[in-house]
Write a protein that holds these residues in place. Structure first.
Motif, short mmCIF file in Angstrom:
data_model
loop_
_atom_site.label_atom_id
_atom_site.label_comp_id
_atom_site.label_asym_id
_atom_site.label_seq_id
_atom_site.Cartn_x
_atom_site.Cartn_y
_atom_site.Cartn_z
N LYS A 177 4.70 -0.71 -2.48
CA LYS A 177 4.31 -1.04 -3.85
C LYS A 177 3.21 -2.09 -3.88
O LYS A 177 2.22 -1.96 -4.62
CB LYS A 177 5.53 -1.54 -4.62
N GLN A 178 3.33 -3.13 -3.06
CA GLN A 178 2.32 -4.18 -3.02
C GLN A 178 0.99 -3.68 -2.44
O GLN A 178 -0.08 -4.02 -2.93
CB GLN A 178 2.84 -5.37 -2.20
N VAL A 179 1.08 -2.85 -1.40
CA VAL A 179 -0.14 -2.29 -0.80
C VAL A 179 -0.86 -1.38 -1.79
O VAL A 179 -2.09 -1.40 -1.91
CB VAL A 179 0.20 -1.53 0.50
N ALA A 180 -0.09 -0.56 -2.50
CA ALA A 180 -0.68 0.35 -3.48
C ALA A 180 -1.41 -0.43 -4.57
O ALA A 180 -2.51 -0.04 -5.00
CB ALA A 180 0.41 1.23 -4.09
N ARG A 181 -0.82 -1.54 -5.02
CA ARG A 181 -1.46 -2.36 -6.05
C ARG A 181 -2.73 -3.01 -5.52
O ARG A 181 -3.75 -3.08 -6.22
CB ARG A 181 -0.49 -3.43 -6.54
N THR A 182 -2.70 -3.45 -4.28
CA THR A 182 -3.87 -4.12 -3.69
C THR A 182 -5.03 -3.18 -3.48
O THR A 182 -6.19 -3.51 -3.77
CB THR A 182 -3.48 -4.76 -2.35
N LEU A 183 -4.76 -1.96 -3.00
CA LEU A 183 -5.81 -1.01 -2.66
C LEU A 183 -6.08 0.02 -3.74
O LEU A 183 -6.86 0.95 -3.53
CB LEU A 183 -5.46 -0.29 -1.35
N ASP A 184 -5.43 -0.14 -4.90
CA ASP A 184 -5.63 0.78 -6.02
C ASP A 184 -5.26 2.21 -5.61
O ASP A 184 -6.00 3.17 -5.87
CB ASP A 184 -7.08 0.73 -6.51
N LEU A 185 -4.12 2.36 -4.95
CA LEU A 185 -3.63 3.66 -4.54
C LEU A 185 -2.28 3.93 -5.18
O LEU A 185 -1.64 3.03 -5.73
CB LEU A 185 -3.49 3.73 -3.00
N SER A 186 -1.84 5.16 -5.08
CA SER A 186 -0.53 5.52 -5.61
C SER A 186 0.56 5.00 -4.68
O SER A 186 0.45 5.12 -3.45
CB SER A 186 -0.42 7.03 -5.77
N LYS A 187 1.63 4.46 -5.24
CA LYS A 187 2.74 3.96 -4.42
C LYS A 187 3.37 5.10 -3.62
O LYS A 187 3.70 4.95 -2.44
CB LYS A 187 3.79 3.29 -5.30
N SER A 188 3.54 6.25 -4.29
CA SER A 188 4.15 7.38 -3.60
C SER A 188 3.29 7.84 -2.42
O SER A 188 3.81 8.25 -1.39
CB SER A 188 4.37 8.54 -4.58
N TYR A 189 1.95 7.75 -2.59
CA TYR A 189 1.06 8.14 -1.50
C TYR A 189 1.21 7.20 -0.31
O TYR A 189 1.30 7.63 0.83
CB TYR A 189 -0.39 8.15 -2.01
N VAL A 190 1.24 5.89 -0.58
CA VAL A 190 1.38 4.90 0.50
C VAL A 190 2.74 5.06 1.18
O VAL A 190 2.85 4.99 2.41
CB VAL A 190 1.21 3.47 -0.05
N TYR A 191 3.78 5.28 0.38
CA TYR A 191 5.13 5.43 0.93
C TYR A 191 5.20 6.67 1.82
O TYR A 191 5.76 6.63 2.94
CB TYR A 191 6.12 5.55 -0.22
N ALA A 192 4.62 7.79 1.34
CA ALA A 192 4.61 9.03 2.15
C ALA A 192 3.79 8.85 3.42
O ALA A 192 4.13 9.37 4.48
CB ALA A 192 4.05 10.17 1.32
N LEU A 193 2.71 8.08 3.32
CA LEU A 193 1.86 7.81 4.49
C LEU A 193 2.65 7.06 5.56
O LEU A 193 2.57 7.36 6.75
CB LEU A 193 0.64 7.00 4.04
N ALA A 194 3.43 6.08 5.12
CA ALA A 194 4.23 5.29 6.06
C ALA A 194 5.31 6.15 6.71
O ALA A 194 5.55 6.06 7.93
CB ALA A 194 4.85 4.11 5.33
N LEU A 195 5.97 6.99 5.89
CA LEU A 195 7.01 7.85 6.45
C LEU A 195 6.43 8.85 7.44
O LEU A 195 7.03 9.12 8.49
CB LEU A 195 7.72 8.59 5.31
#
Length: 380
Positions: free
Chosen positions: A346-364
């Protein structure tokens, strides 16, 4: 008994009457001008507008009216605009100070309450405004300049009013989009595309957004979008890089205002224009004013659109990989601080102006790939 005049005689009598009046003037145009552009005519138009607004509110039950404001020239306001603002119980506006000054310039004797309704307050102010309309208050929605609800937080209030069964009426009037298109001289026979303000706060997101604009403009329809003075230089550099040399860019600055400027040329030429006199408002390093841009490709460049699209795809792929690498690196740093995967994403998505679900799926996905690599290593 006097005989009734036949219709033909009546017509002849009227024509003779006007002919006799025209003889009183050396120039017949003078008579027509005085007859049809008198102060009484303007008064009658104002009274007609006032009656129209009263009818809309009292007879037809209108509770929300979308009222365009002048872009800069106060005389562009219509009679109905002034009448609506004078009749309003509440005026929903972006900036109460600017709207108050605009009302004073229009000569509106304000009885309405000004309510702030901008991007920051829209979700908070909608409910009280809807409640007031349901109780019978007449609300007008305005923006600082131009037509509300076009790339504007007013759209939320309009939708909420419609969902609540409230009658909404929109007045025609000033709009930077249509004004820029009409003065651009570009072919709009197939329509045009309006993109609002290009999104993106990070460099990669910004580049991706401008590449998308270039792609949209390649379909044979002019593309219109707004830009802030702070981002104008960066946008022009990206357009010069991504758009073909045959593209036409029209930059409209301060439309209808005293310092109005309109530039037409290629994206590369626009950089020289910005550098030399570039609407910098007296030689200041940062441009000033409101900017509306129109981008268009000539029809002859349609054959090269496929190669341009390939380049855009390649650029987008590089930007996506760069975004992914930056997100994963920042995510790893957040995880070392003891944050959960969900909170870190959630914090990374806010910092980089990305979707939280996208960042979460990327990590998984990265975790899954690492597990598979470890398993393969054990088998080997």
């Amino acid at each position: 008994k006097k005989k009734k005049m036949r219709p033909k005689r009546v017509v002849c009598f009227v024509l003779l009457h006007h002919q006799q009046q025209l003889k009183l003037y050396r120039n017949p145009t003078e008579f027509l001008h005085k007859r049809y552009t008198s102060v009484k005519t303007w008064t009658d138009l104002g009274e007609t507008a006032k009656n129209k607004i009263t009818n809309d509110v009292e007879e037809r039950g209108t509770r929300l009216m979308v009222v365009p404001m002048p872009l800069g020239e106060v005389s562009d306001a219509s009679f109905r605009c002034v009448a609506a603002l004078s009749r309003a119980d509440i005026i929903a506006c972006e900036d109460t100070r600017k709207t108050g000054l605009a009302l004073a310039r229009l000569g509106v004797v304000r009885k309405a309450k000004l309510v702030r309704h901008d991007a920051n307050m829209a979700h908070t102010s909608v409910k009280p405004l809807i409640d007031a309309m349901l109780k019978g208050s007449f609300v007008t929605l305005v923006s600082d300049a131009g037509t509300p609800a076009i790339s504007d937080p007013g759209a939320l209030l309009v939708k909420s009013a419609l969902d609540s069964g409230i009658r909404v009426v929109a007045l025609p009037g000033p709009c930077a989009v249509t004004t820029a298109v009409s003065v651009s001289g570009l072919d709009t026979s197939r329509g045009f595309i309006f993109a609002g303000f290009p999104p993106g706060r990070s460099t990669t997101a910004r580049r991706r957004a401008i590449a998308q604009l270039v792609s949209d403009a390649s379909f044979g329809r002019p593309l219109v979008f707004y830009e802030s003075p702070r981002r104008l230089s960066n946008t022009l550099h990206l357009l010069a890089e991504l758009a073909p040399s045959s593209a036409t860019l029209v930059i409209c600055r301060e439309l209808t205002k005293i310092h109005e400027e309109i530039f037409t040329g290629s994206p590369r030429q626009s950089l020289e224009w910005l550098k030399s006199n570039g609407s910098a408002g007296g030689g200041t390093p940062e441009p000033r004013g409101e900017f509306t841009l129109v981008l268009d490709f000539p029809s002859s460049s349609s054959s090269s659109s496929s190669s341009m699209s390939d380049r855009e795809i390649e650029i987008e792929e590089e930007d996506r990989r760069a975004d992914d690498d930056a997100a994963l690196a920042l995510l790893a740093a957040k995880r070392t601080q003891g944050l959960s995967l969900s909170t870190a994403a959630k914090q990374v998505a806010r910092t980089l102006d990305l979707s939280k679900s996208y960042v979460y799926a990327l990590a998984l996905n990265k975790t899954t790939n690492e597990d598979n690599d470890n398993n393969i290593g054990v088998i080997r």
